[in-house]
Design an enzyme around this catalytic site. Structure first.
Site, PDB file in Angstrom:
ATOM      1  N   ASN A 143       0.821  -1.154  -0.029  1.00 56.06           N
ATOM      2  CA  ASN A 143      -0.012  -0.001   0.093  1.00 56.06           C
ATOM      3  C   ASN A 143       0.864   1.297  -0.032  1.00 56.06           C
ATOM      4  O   ASN A 143       0.462   2.295  -0.734  1.00 56.06           O
ATOM      5  CB  ASN A 143      -0.940  -0.100   1.128  1.00 56.06           C
ATOM      6  CG  ASN A 143      -1.774  -1.070   1.238  1.00 56.06           C
ATOM      7  OD1 ASN A 143      -2.035  -1.982   0.126  1.00 56.06           O
ATOM      8  ND2 ASN A 143      -2.726  -1.378   2.148  1.00 56.06           N
ATOM      9  N   HIS A 189     -16.964  34.574 -32.278  1.00 50.08           N
ATOM     10  CA  HIS A 189     -17.949  33.568 -32.903  1.00 50.08           C
ATOM     11  C   HIS A 189     -17.886  33.061 -34.206  1.00 50.08           C
ATOM     12  O   HIS A 189     -18.869  32.936 -35.014  1.00 50.08           O
ATOM     13  CB  HIS A 189     -19.227  34.568 -32.872  1.00 50.08           C
ATOM     14  CG  HIS A 189     -19.456  35.092 -31.403  1.00 50.08           C
ATOM     15  ND1 HIS A 189     -20.356  34.497 -30.604  1.00 50.08           N
ATOM     16  CD2 HIS A 189     -19.255  36.432 -31.032  1.00 50.08           C
ATOM     17  CE1 HIS A 189     -20.449  35.526 -29.445  1.00 50.08           C
ATOM     18  NE2 HIS A 189     -19.807  36.645 -29.695  1.00 50.08           N
ATOM     19  N   SER A 310      -6.563  11.179 -48.943  1.00 50.25           N
ATOM     20  CA  SER A 310      -7.665  10.024 -48.813  1.00 50.25           C
ATOM     21  C   SER A 310      -7.233   8.957 -49.548  1.00 50.25           C
ATOM     22  O   SER A 310      -6.637   8.999 -50.687  1.00 50.25           O
ATOM     23  CB  SER A 310      -8.782  10.910 -49.400  1.00 50.25           C
ATOM     24  OG  SER A 310      -9.917  10.119 -49.737  1.00 50.25           O
ATOM     25  N   LYS A 316      -7.255  15.159 -52.021  1.00 47.74           N
ATOM     26  CA  LYS A 316      -7.258  15.459 -50.647  1.00 47.74           C
ATOM     27  C   LYS A 316      -5.839  15.707 -49.893  1.00 47.74           C
ATOM     28  O   LYS A 316      -5.196  14.769 -50.107  1.00 47.74           O
ATOM     29  CB  LYS A 316      -8.261  14.852 -49.949  1.00 47.74           C
ATOM     30  CG  LYS A 316      -9.760  14.771 -50.472  1.00 47.74           C
ATOM     31  CD  LYS A 316     -10.266  15.719 -49.745  1.00 47.74           C
ATOM     32  CE  LYS A 316     -10.808  15.032 -48.400  1.00 47.74           C
ATOM     33  NZ  LYS A 316     -11.796  16.177 -47.592  1.00 47.74           N
ATOM     34  N   GLU A 323      -6.984  16.941 -36.304  1.00 48.69           N
ATOM     35  CA  GLU A 323      -8.084  16.523 -35.897  1.00 48.69           C
ATOM     36  C   GLU A 323      -8.165  15.135 -34.917  1.00 48.69           C
ATOM     37  O   GLU A 323      -8.728  15.292 -33.944  1.00 48.69           O
ATOM     38  CB  GLU A 323      -8.591  15.865 -37.136  1.00 48.69           C
ATOM     39  CG  GLU A 323      -8.997  16.701 -38.269  1.00 48.69           C
ATOM     40  CD  GLU A 323      -9.351  15.964 -39.643  1.00 48.69           C
ATOM     41  OE1 GLU A 323     -10.864  15.612 -39.808  1.00 48.69           O
ATOM     42  OE2 GLU A 323      -8.731  16.049 -40.447  1.00 48.69           O
ATOM     43  N   TYR A 350      -6.670   1.855   2.451  1.00 48.13           N
ATOM     44  CA  TYR A 350      -6.315   1.333   0.973  1.00 48.13           C
ATOM     45  C   TYR A 350      -7.612   0.304   0.693  1.00 48.13           C
ATOM     46  O   TYR A 350      -8.047  -0.549   1.469  1.00 48.13           O
ATOM     47  CB  TYR A 350      -5.096   0.607   0.970  1.00 48.13           C
ATOM     48  CG  TYR A 350      -4.754  -0.031  -0.435  1.00 48.13           C
ATOM     49  CD1 TYR A 350      -4.059   0.686  -1.512  1.00 48.13           C
ATOM     50  CD2 TYR A 350      -5.187  -1.471  -0.844  1.00 48.13           C
ATOM     51  CE1 TYR A 350      -4.108   0.007  -2.821  1.00 48.13           C
ATOM     52  CE2 TYR A 350      -5.144  -1.809  -1.936  1.00 48.13           C
ATOM     53  CZ  TYR A 350      -4.540  -1.117  -2.780  1.00 48.13           C
ATOM     54  OH  TYR A 350      -4.156  -1.771  -4.062  1.00 48.13           O
TER      55      TYR A 350
HETATM   56  N1  ARG Z   1      -1.345  -3.872  -7.483  1.00 49.79           N
HETATM   57  C1  ARG Z   1      -1.896  -3.293  -6.239  1.00 49.79           C
HETATM   58  C2  ARG Z   1      -2.169  -2.017  -6.527  1.00 49.79           C
HETATM   59  O1  ARG Z   1      -1.868  -1.481  -7.764  1.00 49.79           O
HETATM   60  C3  ARG Z   1      -0.807  -3.184  -5.096  1.00 49.79           C
HETATM   61  C4  ARG Z   1      -1.242  -3.093  -4.053  1.00 49.79           C
HETATM   62  C5  ARG Z   1      -2.003  -4.145  -3.419  1.00 49.79           C
HETATM   63  N2  ARG Z   1      -2.283  -4.297  -2.062  1.00 49.79           N
HETATM   64  C6  ARG Z   1      -3.239  -4.962  -1.492  1.00 49.79           C
HETATM   65  N3  ARG Z   1      -3.344  -4.784  -0.198  1.00 49.79           N
HETATM   66  N4  ARG Z   1      -3.428  -5.661  -2.014  1.00 49.79           N
HETATM   67  O2  ARG Z   1      -2.844  -0.929  -5.784  1.00 49.79           O
END
Ligand code: ARG
Length: 490
Positions: A143, A189, A310, A316, A323, A350
């Site tokens: 995390n 405009h 084209s 063209k 675009e 998380y």
């Molecule tokens: N692949 C996960 C992500 O991108 C990594 C973190 C995973 N953490 C967990 N607690 N499963 O978020």
């Protein structure tokens, strides 16, 4: 729907899971050896469908550099926390360096059983340095690891994209200098409004990009809070030197709250917002160039390399570059909407939903980078047909100037506006320009003969040397300022 006949482990899990797949009760979870690095408590493997949903290596491998550098800095942090000896740290860092070099050289190190880039690097490290590799994840969770990788990625890309914006600014400035004395109709405009210098128009693009750079800079700052040491959500239990880690990675600060650090992605939203603004800006200038390269206008020509033909119509030459840039803006805006939607209402800390944060950002970075590069090159290739532009200019562009001159002669502006409006209206009915109307029609204008002679496009432009205006002195000042900005950079 047919129940899934599982081949659990075929793609991701271990050999023994594959055996489990041939069991009669195939809908039951796989038994036995579960090989994921987190699978200590598991006795069964993921189903193939769940693996497909879960695996992210195919896209998050883009973060390999940030991930490995993050791990190297983490090893230093662990040494400072006395979890690693100096020699362990050095062996670990050397192992990580080797992995970084190998991946950068295109060596195929990843296995289908690697869930994400974090797991892959840890596995490879452990294979290379032995049991020492198993110490790497001490006091760290994926995390805080993924948040660190992603923040670092956003910081680096924000810098790289700033460079791309500056290349475009360079092209615009050069073009503005080339056309600093040429006049064109300015539009509101999509109607001819007032004469302007072509350089003035081009510099409007330059200065708008300056704000995009400050948005990118702000996103860099928001991303610049280093999460490592936050662990899963509560903070690492080891006396980890977060400042040292942040400094090694180039973060300007450490995060101040471990839940904030691991759960929030507002920095990515902000970054995507900046890219969305760039997309919208580029799309609207692209639109001008599309219109102006139509034969009805014929104001500009893009270099051939930025147009295409084209398959059916041999005559063209289409402004495809413009675009496509116009179209890609939708994609950039979609990226931010996509991430906003993922984040809305997420509980703390998380959640796995957060894995969805990366792809929109990766895609937006590629898209914005290519669009900026093509726009810069296309601007370099751009030519204005100044003769044709002059021919297309309508004298009514000078109506405001006539009203202003009347004001200088003491006529209140509303009355002046009315007098000129009547002249223009009469001219329109007669199918001539208001400057061509007989003296009789001009009798409401004091000093009519003199005033009529005065009214040229150059006269109109040169009355506007107010700071920021289109007069040549003002445009020269803008050019000097633009030069200063780019010199500061270069
Ligand atoms: N692949 C996960 C992500 O991108 C990594 C973190 C995973 N953490 C967990 N607690 N499963 O978020």
């Amino acid at each position: 729907m047919k129940p899934v006949r599982k081949k659990i482990g075929k793609s991701v899990r271990s050999a023994s899971s594959v055996k489990a797949s041939s069991a009669k009760k195939s809908a039951a979870p796989a038994k036995g050896n579960v090989s994921a690095l987190w699978a200590g408590r598991f006795s069964a493997g993921m189903s193939p469908s769940m693996e497909k949903l879960s695996v992210s290596l195919h896209f998050d491998k883009k973060l390999y550099r940030e991930d490995i550098e993050g791990s190297m800095a983490h090893a230093h942090g662990l040494h400072a926390a006395k979890v690693l000896t100096a020699s362990e740290r050095d062996r670990m860092v050397a192992g990580l360096k080797g992995i970084l070099a190998d991946i950068a050289a295109g060596k195929a190190l990843f296995k289908p059983s690697d869930e994400d880039i974090h797991m892959a690097v840890e596995r490879i490290l452990t294979e290379r340095v032995g049991d020492l590799g198993k110490k790497l994840h001490t006091g760290r969770s994926r995390n805080d690891q993924v948040a660190t990788d992603f923040r670092l990625y956003v910081m680096r890309r924000a810098e790289a994209l700033t460079g791309r914006v500056e290349e475009l600014q360079g092209a615009l400035l050069a073009k503005a200098k080339q056309y600093k004395a040429d006049i064109m109709p300015g539009y509101t405009h999509v109607q001819q409004a007032q004469p302007i210098l072509i350089a003035h128009y081009l510099l409007s693009f330059f200065f708008a990009l300056e704000r995009d750079k400050s948005r990118l800079r702000h996103a860099w700052w928001s991303a610049g809070e280093m999460p490592l040491g936050s662990g899963a959500l509560a903070g690492s239990a080891f006396p980890y030197n977060r400042e040292l880690v942040a400094e090694r990675l180039g973060f300007p600060a450490v995060s101040r709250n471990s839940i904030d650090a691991t759960a929030h992605r507002d920095f990515a939203l902000e970054f995507l917002g900046a890219l969305g603004c760039i997309g919208v800006l580029l799309s609207s200038y692209a639109e001008d160039f599309v219109i102006w390269s139509a034969s009805e206008f014929g104001y500009v020509k893009l270099g051939e390399a930025y147009t295409s033909g084209s398959s059916m119509m041999p005559q063209k030459r289409n402004p495809d570059s413009m675009e496509l840039i116009r179209g890609k803006a939708g994609r950039l805006l979609g990226a931010q909407a996509r991430l906003f939607t993922v984040l809305k209402g997420l509980p703390h800390g998380y959640d796995r939903d957060l894995q969805e944060d990366k792809e929109p950002v990766f895609d937006a970075v590629e898209t914005a980078s290519t669009c900026l590069q093509v726009m810069a090159e296309a601007i370099e290739s751009l030519t204005f047909d100044t003769k044709k532009i002059l021919k297309r200019m309508q004298p009514a562009l000078l109506a405001t100037d006539l009203a202003d001159v009347l004001v200088e002669k003491g006529v209140p502006f509303r009355d002046a506006h009315h007098i000129v409006g009547r002249l223009v209206g009469e001219a329109e009915k007669k199918g001539v320009s208001f400057l061509e109307l007989p003296a009789e029609s001009w009798k409401t204008v004091p000093d009519a003969a003199k005033v009529r002679k005065m009214l040229t496009y150059a006269f109109s432009v040169e009355r506007r040397n107010i700071q920021g205006g289109t007069g040549s002195k003002s445009v020269a000042a803008q050019i000097r300022e633009a030069e200063k900005i780019l010199k500061r950079v270069g």
